[in-house]
Structures are given as C-alpha cells and as structure tokens.
Design a protein around this motif. Structure first.
Motif, PDB file in Angstrom:
ATOM      1  N   SER A  48       0.831  -1.213   0.000  1.00  0.00           N
ATOM      2  CA  SER A  48       0.000   0.000   0.000  1.00  0.00           C
ATOM      3  C   SER A  48       0.867   1.266   0.000  1.00  0.00           C
ATOM      4  O   SER A  48       0.569   2.242  -0.732  1.00  0.00           O
ATOM      5  CB  SER A  48      -0.908  -0.016   1.232  1.00  0.00           C
ATOM      6  N   LEU A  49       1.938   1.274   0.782  1.00  0.00           N
ATOM      7  CA  LEU A  49       2.837   2.433   0.789  1.00  0.00           C
ATOM      8  C   LEU A  49       3.521   2.595  -0.554  1.00  0.00           C
ATOM      9  O   LEU A  49       3.715   3.726  -1.048  1.00  0.00           O
ATOM     10  CB  LEU A  49       3.893   2.266   1.888  1.00  0.00           C
ATOM     11  N   GLU A  50       3.891   1.502  -1.193  1.00  0.00           N
ATOM     12  CA  GLU A  50       4.528   1.586  -2.500  1.00  0.00           C
ATOM     13  C   GLU A  50       3.576   2.170  -3.537  1.00  0.00           C
ATOM     14  O   GLU A  50       3.979   3.003  -4.379  1.00  0.00           O
ATOM     15  CB  GLU A  50       4.999   0.191  -2.925  1.00  0.00           C
ATOM     16  N   ASN A  51       2.314   1.748  -3.483  1.00  0.00           N
ATOM     17  CA  ASN A  51       1.340   2.318  -4.425  1.00  0.00           C
ATOM     18  C   ASN A  51       1.153   3.818  -4.192  1.00  0.00           C
ATOM     19  O   ASN A  51       1.048   4.600  -5.147  1.00  0.00           O
ATOM     20  CB  ASN A  51       0.004   1.593  -4.278  1.00  0.00           C
ATOM     21  N   THR A  52       1.104   4.219  -2.916  1.00  0.00           N
ATOM     22  CA  THR A  52       0.956   5.651  -2.608  1.00  0.00           C
ATOM     23  C   THR A  52       2.157   6.456  -3.111  1.00  0.00           C
ATOM     24  O   THR A  52       2.010   7.534  -3.718  1.00  0.00           O
ATOM     25  CB  THR A  52       0.785   5.843  -1.100  1.00  0.00           C
ATOM     26  N   ALA A  53       3.360   5.951  -2.870  1.00  0.00           N
ATOM     27  CA  ALA A  53       4.564   6.665  -3.328  1.00  0.00           C
ATOM     28  C   ALA A  53       4.623   6.704  -4.849  1.00  0.00           C
ATOM     29  O   ALA A  53       5.030   7.729  -5.442  1.00  0.00           O
ATOM     30  CB  ALA A  53       5.807   5.970  -2.758  1.00  0.00           C
ATOM     31  N   SER A  54       4.221   5.640  -5.523  1.00  0.00           N
ATOM     32  CA  SER A  54       4.210   5.637  -6.995  1.00  0.00           C
ATOM     33  C   SER A  54       3.230   6.665  -7.521  1.00  0.00           C
ATOM     34  O   SER A  54       3.506   7.362  -8.528  1.00  0.00           O
ATOM     35  CB  SER A  54       3.850   4.240  -7.504  1.00  0.00           C
ATOM     36  N   GLY A 141      16.729  17.270  11.515  1.00  0.00           N
ATOM     37  CA  GLY A 141      17.718  16.341  12.045  1.00  0.00           C
ATOM     38  C   GLY A 141      17.178  14.974  12.422  1.00  0.00           C
ATOM     39  O   GLY A 141      17.953  14.080  12.782  1.00  0.00           O
ATOM     40  N   MET A 142      15.877  14.767  12.380  1.00  0.00           N
ATOM     41  CA  MET A 142      15.307  13.470  12.736  1.00  0.00           C
ATOM     42  C   MET A 142      15.579  12.468  11.617  1.00  0.00           C
ATOM     43  O   MET A 142      15.531  12.809  10.440  1.00  0.00           O
ATOM     44  CB  MET A 142      13.791  13.606  12.949  1.00  0.00           C
ATOM     45  N   ARG A 143      15.863  11.245  12.011  1.00  0.00           N
ATOM     46  CA  ARG A 143      16.123  10.188  11.040  1.00  0.00           C
ATOM     47  C   ARG A 143      14.947   9.209  11.085  1.00  0.00           C
ATOM     48  O   ARG A 143      14.548   8.744  12.144  1.00  0.00           O
ATOM     49  CB  ARG A 143      17.428   9.450  11.379  1.00  0.00           C
ATOM     50  N   VAL A 144      14.418   8.895   9.897  1.00  0.00           N
ATOM     51  CA  VAL A 144      13.275   7.995   9.795  1.00  0.00           C
ATOM     52  C   VAL A 144      13.572   6.943   8.736  1.00  0.00           C
ATOM     53  O   VAL A 144      14.371   7.165   7.826  1.00  0.00           O
ATOM     54  CB  VAL A 144      11.974   8.759   9.426  1.00  0.00           C
ATOM     55  N   GLU A 145      12.921   5.778   8.901  1.00  0.00           N
ATOM     56  CA  GLU A 145      13.031   4.696   7.919  1.00  0.00           C
ATOM     57  C   GLU A 145      11.859   4.803   6.964  1.00  0.00           C
ATOM     58  O   GLU A 145      10.709   4.957   7.401  1.00  0.00           O
ATOM     59  CB  GLU A 145      13.055   3.331   8.598  1.00  0.00           C
ATOM     60  N   ALA A 146      12.142   4.723   5.673  1.00  0.00           N
ATOM     61  CA  ALA A 146      11.083   4.938   4.695  1.00  0.00           C
ATOM     62  C   ALA A 146      11.281   4.022   3.498  1.00  0.00           C
ATOM     63  O   ALA A 146      12.385   3.545   3.220  1.00  0.00           O
ATOM     64  CB  ALA A 146      11.048   6.395   4.246  1.00  0.00           C
ATOM     65  N   LEU A 147      10.178   3.793   2.795  1.00  0.00           N
ATOM     66  CA  LEU A 147      10.190   3.105   1.502  1.00  0.00           C
ATOM     67  C   LEU A 147      10.224   4.160   0.423  1.00  0.00           C
ATOM     68  O   LEU A 147       9.440   5.130   0.470  1.00  0.00           O
ATOM     69  CB  LEU A 147       8.948   2.220   1.377  1.00  0.00           C
ATOM     70  N   PRO A 170       4.313   3.426  10.556  1.00  0.00           N
ATOM     71  CA  PRO A 170       3.003   2.781  10.757  1.00  0.00           C
ATOM     72  C   PRO A 170       3.039   1.269  10.519  1.00  0.00           C
ATOM     73  O   PRO A 170       2.356   0.509  11.205  1.00  0.00           O
ATOM     74  CB  PRO A 170       2.109   3.492   9.737  1.00  0.00           C
ATOM     75  N   VAL A 171       3.852   0.858   9.540  1.00  0.00           N
ATOM     76  CA  VAL A 171       3.965  -0.586   9.274  1.00  0.00           C
ATOM     77  C   VAL A 171       4.571  -1.292  10.475  1.00  0.00           C
ATOM     78  O   VAL A 171       4.069  -2.339  10.929  1.00  0.00           O
ATOM     79  CB  VAL A 171       4.811  -0.828   8.009  1.00  0.00           C
ATOM     80  N   VAL A 175       2.675  -4.125  12.696  1.00  0.00           N
ATOM     81  CA  VAL A 175       3.245  -5.487  12.769  1.00  0.00           C
ATOM     82  C   VAL A 175       3.616  -5.835  14.199  1.00  0.00           C
ATOM     83  O   VAL A 175       3.360  -6.958  14.666  1.00  0.00           O
ATOM     84  CB  VAL A 175       4.460  -5.593  11.827  1.00  0.00           C
ATOM     85  N   ASP A 176       4.225  -4.877  14.918  1.00  0.00           N
ATOM     86  CA  ASP A 176       4.596  -5.144  16.308  1.00  0.00           C
ATOM     87  C   ASP A 176       3.359  -5.414  17.169  1.00  0.00           C
ATOM     88  O   ASP A 176       3.380  -6.286  18.047  1.00  0.00           O
ATOM     89  CB  ASP A 176       5.382  -3.962  16.881  1.00  0.00           C
ATOM     90  N   THR A 177       2.297  -4.661  16.922  1.00  0.00           N
ATOM     91  CA  THR A 177       1.072  -4.866  17.696  1.00  0.00           C
ATOM     92  C   THR A 177       0.491  -6.257  17.462  1.00  0.00           C
ATOM     93  O   THR A 177       0.123  -6.972  18.404  1.00  0.00           O
ATOM     94  CB  THR A 177       0.031  -3.801  17.322  1.00  0.00           C
ATOM     95  N   VAL A 178       0.429  -6.644  16.198  1.00  0.00           N
ATOM     96  CA  VAL A 178      -0.101  -7.975  15.887  1.00  0.00           C
ATOM     97  C   VAL A 178       0.809  -9.063  16.453  1.00  0.00           C
ATOM     98  O   VAL A 178       0.337 -10.088  16.975  1.00  0.00           O
ATOM     99  CB  VAL A 178      -0.264  -8.133  14.364  1.00  0.00           C
ATOM    100  N   PHE A 179       2.123  -8.837  16.376  1.00  0.00           N
ATOM    101  CA  PHE A 179       3.063  -9.832  16.889  1.00  0.00           C
ATOM    102  C   PHE A 179       2.890 -10.023  18.402  1.00  0.00           C
ATOM    103  O   PHE A 179       2.894 -11.153  18.911  1.00  0.00           O
ATOM    104  CB  PHE A 179       4.486  -9.385  16.566  1.00  0.00           C
ATOM    105  N   VAL A 180       2.713  -8.912  19.122  1.00  0.00           N
ATOM    106  CA  VAL A 180       2.503  -9.006  20.571  1.00  0.00           C
ATOM    107  C   VAL A 180       1.180  -9.722  20.867  1.00  0.00           C
ATOM    108  O   VAL A 180       1.097 -10.555  21.792  1.00  0.00           O
ATOM    109  CB  VAL A 180       2.535  -7.601  21.204  1.00  0.00           C
ATOM    110  N   MET A 181       0.152  -9.412  20.097  1.00  0.00           N
ATOM    111  CA  MET A 181      -1.134 -10.081  20.305  1.00  0.00           C
ATOM    112  C   MET A 181      -1.016 -11.581  20.055  1.00  0.00           C
ATOM    113  O   MET A 181      -1.621 -12.385  20.779  1.00  0.00           O
ATOM    114  CB  MET A 181      -2.185  -9.472  19.375  1.00  0.00           C
ATOM    115  N   VAL A 182      -0.235 -11.962  19.049  1.00  0.00           N
ATOM    116  CA  VAL A 182      -0.027 -13.392  18.781  1.00  0.00           C
ATOM    117  C   VAL A 182       0.733 -14.043  19.928  1.00  0.00           C
ATOM    118  O   VAL A 182       0.389 -15.145  20.380  1.00  0.00           O
ATOM    119  CB  VAL A 182       0.718 -13.580  17.440  1.00  0.00           C
ATOM    120  N   LEU A 183       1.785 -13.344  20.416  1.00  0.00           N
ATOM    121  CA  LEU A 183       2.566 -13.904  21.525  1.00  0.00           C
ATOM    122  C   LEU A 183       1.715 -14.093  22.774  1.00  0.00           C
ATOM    123  O   LEU A 183       1.900 -15.056  23.528  1.00  0.00           O
ATOM    124  CB  LEU A 183       3.750 -13.000  21.845  1.00  0.00           C
ATOM    125  N   ILE A 184       0.786 -13.182  23.007  1.00  0.00           N
ATOM    126  CA  ILE A 184      -0.067 -13.297  24.193  1.00  0.00           C
ATOM    127  C   ILE A 184      -1.237 -14.251  23.946  1.00  0.00           C
ATOM    128  O   ILE A 184      -1.595 -15.062  24.800  1.00  0.00           O
ATOM    129  CB  ILE A 184      -0.577 -11.907  24.614  1.00  0.00           C
TER     130      ILE A 184
END
Length: 496
Positions: A48-54, A141-147, A170-171, A175-184
């Motif tokens: 979805s992010l790739e489609n938005t950036a395109s 000066g903030m560093r962010v990870e992006a596609l 946001p990704v 993903v982290d939220t779902v991963f924690v929910m799976v672990l619990i």
C-alpha cells in the motif's frame, strides 16, 4: 517417536495425553497462522505504501513536465514547495558523454529542506525502481526509515528523476502490535484448548471408567453381570458390547468347566463305588465270587475307557491332537464293524463300503467309526447302516439308524462333552457323553467335519467328511516328512 508416545501415554494416561496432543496441535496451527498473519500484514502495508509513493511520483513528475513556463528548476521548486510529504526532484546537468557528473536536487519538499538525495538511483525516463527500506534524515535532524519509489521522466528541457518516500513507522507499529497479540493470544488459546480437551476427554472416558470399576469388582461368581452400554453408538458403546460378549463367553466357559467337573465326578463315582463294594464282598467270609470278579472287571474297563476319553480330550485342549501320518483304507476300518463285539448290544450294523483311502491315524479313525456305530446301536430300533463312499476329493462315512433321531435344536450341542439327550440319559442306555465329543475332535484334527441330520426313513444320519487321496498316490506308512493333503483344522470344527 512411537516409543516416546508409548512412554508418555503410560505416564500420563489417555486423558492427559489427548489434552496435550490437542494443545500441541492447536499451538502449531496458531503459531503458523500467526506467523503468516504477521508476514502478510507487513507485505500488504508495504504494498500500500509503494502504491501511494508511486502515485506521488507520477503526479509530481507529470506536473513538472507539463509546466512549460520558466526554467526547469523553478518549475520543480514550485511543484515541491510547501509540501509536507517526502519528495525530491533530481536532474543531471552533466554532458551526455559524462553522465552522473553533475547531479543536482532541483526541487525538495520543506520537510527535507537541503538534505542529500534520498537515493542514488537514476532510472531512465519511463522506468521505476523501489528501495524497500532506507533511513533518511529530515530537515530538523530526525532520522526515519522509509520506503522510496524512484521514477524517471522526460521533460522539455532534460530528463528528471522524481523520488517519493513513505515512512515505515506505521507498518512497524502495526506489525509489532499484531506480533505481541499473537505472543499473548497463542499461549492463552493453547491452554484453553488443552483444558477443554481434558474436560471433554474425561467426560467421554467416564463410561470406560465405569466399566473398569465394575469389572474390577467382579469375581468368578459375578460373571453373570454385564457392564452398562452407553446410548451413543460410538467406540465406547462397541467396547462395552465387546466386553459383555467376552463376559458371556467367560460365563459359558465357566459353566462348561463346572459341568465338566460335576459330570466327570459323577461318572467316576459309580464305577469306583462298584469296585469298592466288590472288594468288600471279596473280603467277606464267602471269599472270591466269579460273578463279582466279572463285575469288577467290567467296571474297571468302563473306568479305563472313561479315563482314556478324558485324557484324549485334555490333549486336544492343551496342544491339539497330532494324528500319525499313515495310509488308511477306510473301507477296511468300516468292515471291521461287522464282527466287532460291542457291550452296547442292540442291532448288528450293516456295512456297505467302497475302496477309499486317506492319510491319517488309523487308531483315531477306528475310534471315530466305533463311537458312531455304538451310538447308532444304542438308539436303533431295527437297523444300523454304515457306508463309505467317495465324493469328489472327500471320503464320506455315513452311519444311519432308525431310532428317535436328534432334534434340530440339539444337533450342535450333542458334540459337546458330557452331553446326553433326555431319551438316552439312563446309564444303562447311554454312555458317559464323551463319544461324540471325541468324534468331533478327531475329525477336526484330520481336516474334516462331522454333522447330523434326519435319516431318509426316520432316525439319525451322522455324516463324516474327510480328505481322501487319489488312488494313484501312495504315501509310505513310515514317511513322517511326506506332506499330507489335508490342512490342520481347529478342534471342534462341526458341520451344521
């Protein structure tokens, strides 16, 4: 693995093992499903992010290329100024023979300011390239990870490259939220599944435990009791029915054993009492009386026959009869009945025999014919007929009498031990009830069968079928290793 499961079941029991198996299966499924969910969620959001950036690169590139007023750089500045997203417009001012020598950012959103290019990729016009993940620095000066999506365009002045980036924060959060929910959630669901399975397994095994408790309390005097059969037609119900059938067989076997002991004791008591009485008379003042001696001799012979019959049946029960392998002429065996004296008395038998041979134990086969003839003479009114014929590959011995016959309901039971029908229960008329049982055992040991039916003119017809051998085949009498043409049958094989 099989040994591990056996040890686990031996230690924990069926109920706990079932619960653990269910929990383990659910855990495997949930872990795989959770991993697939996290993976698919990450892929879906990145797509979805790739489609938005395109879409951003396409719109921005077309806008810069469509503006024919002013210089290219001014057009890029106008198109990217005051934007809050992450976009850049890059062009190469170097000569055609030295590409890449003077690449400049001619337009950048305010969030990036004068920061370096987000990517060094320079695709040709009409081509698009994607950088899945890269850390970029913002103007504050903030560093962010992006596609990053990089797309080339051709304008009136020169080719340009448009870069658009979408943050991956946001990704990662999703993903982290779902991963924690799976672990619990997975351990909780596994525990709930194991507990519910343990409860339902105990409920399902409750009838089995009831059966076990009832059978554990049974003694040899309680074999008439039966375990409860659950109303459901499932494996537990079939187990209960099978156990009840087994208890019925045990009860029947116990009854047979008790009747055997009682009948054997009764049969042995009479000749022993007669012998004891005779000995007392011989010890008296009158001395030895020849009539008493004759009586004692007759009772002794009767006792010997009874003991011989019991020993033969005991050997059959222990390891089965093992007939000797010798060539036997059945017609000669039957012809011997013409002149054989019999204490039974009655009508002398008529014999009609044709030459038939088989491989077997002559002594045991002679006993079969003798027991059948004595039984027929005991019940016949005026005629006893013994025949031997060949029927295909079988030798057929038939003993017919014109007596009262055998009721249909009793035709299978008369081949059991110590069974005497009501019309022949008097000891003066009937034997000990072992003769026909011995016939059934010996015939079965020779691979044949025996049965009884109504005689054509009334009375009983006993028919014995035994495997014969062709006249052309000769089997030496002492050849113990020569194969016999009959297969060993189980004792008690009776044709009905």
């Amino acid at each position: 693995m099989t040994l591990f499961r056996r040890r686990l079941r031996a230690r924990l029991g069926v109920r706990a093992t079932t619960a653990l198996a269910a929990a383990a299966s659910v855990a495997v499924v949930l872990v795989l499903a959770g991993a697939a969910l996290v993976f698919l969620l990450d892929r879906s959001m990145r797509a979805s992010l790739e489609n938005t950036a395109s879409l951003q690169t396409t719109q921005l590139g077309q806008r810069v290329a469509a503006n024919f007023q002013g210089e290219l750089k001014q057009n890029a500045v106008d198109a990217t100024g005051k934007r809050t997203d992450l976009v850049q417009v890059v062009t190469d001012y170097s000569a055609r023979d030295d590409p890449g020598g003077d690449i400049q950012i001619i337009g950048s959103s305010d969030v990036l300011g004068d920061r370096p290019r987000m990517s060094e990729l320079m695709p040709a016009p009409g081509e698009t390239e994607v950088v899945p993940a890269r850390t970029i620095e913002l103007s504050d000066g903030m560093r962010v990870e992006a596609l990053i999506v990089v797309q080339g365009f051709d304008t009136k002045y020169r080719p340009i490259v448009v870069l658009a980036a979408q943050r991956l924060d946001p990704v990662h959060r999703a993903v982290d939220t779902v991963f924690v929910m799976v672990l619990i959630g997975v351990p909780i669901l596994v525990l709930v599944t194991g507990w519910i399975t343990y409860l339902f397994a105990g409920r399902a095994l409750r009838p089995v435990e009831a059966m076990r408790t009832q059978v554990a309390d049974m003694t040899d005097r309680d074999l008439g009791r039966r375990v409860p059969v659950p109303p459901a037609h499932d494996e537990v119900a079939r187990l209960a029915e099978t156990m009840n059938a087994m208890l019925a067989r045990l009860e029947n076997a116990q009854g047979i054993q008790r009747r055997f002991v009682a009948d054997a004791s009764h049969e042995l008591r009479s000749p022993l009492a007669t012998i004891a009485t005779g000995l007392e008379l011989m010890a008296g003042p009158g001395g030895i009386d020849p009539a008493t001696v004759g009586t004692l001799r007759g009772e002794t012979e009767r006792l010997n026959r009874l003991v011989d019959g019991l020993l033969l049946l005991a050997r059959a029960d222990e390891r089965g009869l093992q007939p000797r392998r010798e060539e036997v002429d059945l017609d000669e065996v039957v012809q011997a009945e013409r002149t054989r004296p019999s204490e039974v008395g009655g009508v002398a038998p008529q014999v009609r025999a044709e030459p038939v041979r088989m491989v077997g134990d002559r002594g045991q086969l002679l006993r079969v014919v003798r027991n059948l003839v004595d039984n027929a003479r005991r019940h016949a009114r005026s005629r006893v007929l013994v025949t031997v014929t060949r029927s295909g590959q079988d030798a057929v011995i038939e003993v017919t009498d014109d007596g009262p016959g055998v009721p249909v309901a009793e035709r299978a039971r008369i081949f059991e031990r110590f069974v005497r029908l009501d019309v022949a229960r008097a000891r003066s008329d009937g034997g000990a009830g072992l003769g026909l049982a011995i016939v059934a055992e010996v015939v079965a040991a020779h691979g044949g069968d025996v049965g009884v039916e109504d005689a054509p003119g009334g009375g009983a017809l006993f028919r014995v079928r035994l495997p014969a051998i062709p006249e052309s085949d000769r089997v030496p009498a002492d050849a113990e290793t020569v194969g016999v043409p009959w297969a060993r049958a189980q004792p008690g094989s009776i044709m009905r």
